[in-house]
Design an enzyme around this catalytic site. Structure first.
Site, PDB file in Angstrom:
ATOM      1  N   LEU A 139       0.873  -1.173   0.000  1.00 21.85           N
ATOM      2  CA  LEU A 139       0.000   0.000   0.000  1.00 21.85           C
ATOM      3  C   LEU A 139       0.911   1.224   0.000  1.00 21.85           C
ATOM      4  O   LEU A 139       1.999   1.200   0.593  1.00 21.85           O
ATOM      5  CB  LEU A 139      -0.888   0.014   1.249  1.00 21.85           C
ATOM      6  CG  LEU A 139      -1.967  -1.080   1.347  1.00 21.85           C
ATOM      7  CD1 LEU A 139      -2.699  -1.003   2.682  1.00 21.85           C
ATOM      8  CD2 LEU A 139      -2.960  -0.972   0.195  1.00 21.85           C
ATOM      9  N   ASP A 140       0.469   2.301  -0.636  1.00 21.17           N
ATOM     10  CA  ASP A 140       1.257   3.537  -0.663  1.00 21.17           C
ATOM     11  C   ASP A 140       1.453   4.051   0.758  1.00 21.17           C
ATOM     12  O   ASP A 140       0.657   3.746   1.654  1.00 21.17           O
ATOM     13  CB  ASP A 140       0.532   4.623  -1.469  1.00 21.17           C
ATOM     14  CG  ASP A 140       0.342   4.212  -2.926  1.00 21.17           C
ATOM     15  OD1 ASP A 140       1.134   3.391  -3.414  1.00 21.17           O
ATOM     16  OD2 ASP A 140      -0.613   4.721  -3.552  1.00 21.17           O
ATOM     17  N   VAL A 141       2.464   4.872   0.923  1.00 25.11           N
ATOM     18  CA  VAL A 141       2.774   5.373   2.270  1.00 25.11           C
ATOM     19  C   VAL A 141       1.581   6.102   2.894  1.00 25.11           C
ATOM     20  O   VAL A 141       1.333   5.987   4.102  1.00 25.11           O
ATOM     21  CB  VAL A 141       4.055   6.261   2.220  1.00 25.11           C
ATOM     22  CG1 VAL A 141       3.839   7.540   1.444  1.00 25.11           C
ATOM     23  CG2 VAL A 141       4.568   6.570   3.602  1.00 25.11           C
TER      24      VAL A 141
END
Ligand code: URA
Length: 239
Positions: A102-104
């Site tokens: 998942l993106d930051v």
């Protein structure tokens, strides 16, 4: 299996460190100290204590984390903290890996395991395991946005238009959609290609597992739980 080997493969350090833990009397089974590192122990259903903490023997391990924003899905995070810092070091030592990333700034459900076949299976687009996302949009959504997402949008590195499996508005600027593709920034890119912009992204579900329900009820941001065999079955809702 020899006790020192059990400890080693459950993530308690090198063979030498595990032997020392046992010899120092830090390991109990059934409430009794076992101080012989070579003791043969049956692993089926084994519960053991190390330094007062109870552990269940797991040949492979499966976890669900509620990822907070501000954590990178990397073992060597560059600009933020890493998601692995939210897991016990014994599990990291077992080399658990996240199933996709998942993106930051994305929050929500992230799975981990040290079972390579399991990770591969869930990551394969051929298995069509849906991931459910809730996106807060920069502009009000519309029926046109929904129809574009369902029909499929062009993404630069995809040969065919990529469709959302489901898409609906929960509020004027809250879109819920599901995809079975695990590509980099896929949801943000799909919504951009359909003419809107994601301000905040949350993954609420993976296959039949949903945050706030069943085994994940009560899981707060930053917390994790083990997934048991029955929970794993829910990942493939149609199976
Ligand atoms: N799609 C995105 O754009 N970001 C994520 O974190 C997950 C899916």
């Amino acid at each position: 299996m020899k006790l020192e080997r059990i400890l080693q493969n459950q993530g308690f350090g090198s063979r030498r460190q595990c032997r020392q833990l046992v010899e120092l009397g830090e390991v109990r089974i059934g409430g009794e100290i076992v101080d012989n590192p070579g003791a043969e122990i049956a692993t089926a259903g084994l519960v053991f204590e190390v330094e007062g903490e109870a552990w269940t023997y797991r040949e492979k391990t499966y976890l669900a984390l509620y990822k907070p924003s501000g954590y990178e899905c990397s073992h060597e995070p560059k600009h933020h903290r890493g998601v692995y810092s939210l897991l016990p070091h014994q599990l990291v030592a077992r080399n658990v890996q996240s199933v996709g990333r998942l993106d930051v700034d994305t929050t929500g459900l992230l799975l981990f395991s040290d079972d390579g076949a399991f990770i591969h299976n869930l990551s394969s687009p051929k298995k069509h395991v849906p991931k459910i996302y809730r996106a807060e949009l920069a502009e009000d959504g519309s029926e046109t946005l929904i129809q574009r997402l369902l029909a499929g949008v062009d993404l630069i590195d995809e040969p065919l238009p990529v469709p959302a499996l489901t898409a609906r508005l929960l509020a004027p600027r809250t879109l819920e959609m599901s995809v079975d593709l695990g590509k980099y920034h896929v949801v943000k890119r799909m919504i951009a290609a359909a003419g809107n912009h994601v301000e905040q992204l949350h993954r609420s579900g993976f296959g039949g597992l949903s945050l706030g329900e069943g085994c994940l009820a009560g899981l707060a941001e930053g917390e994790w739980v083990y997934l048991e065999a029955a929970d794993l079955q829910q990942l493939h809702p149609a199976a």
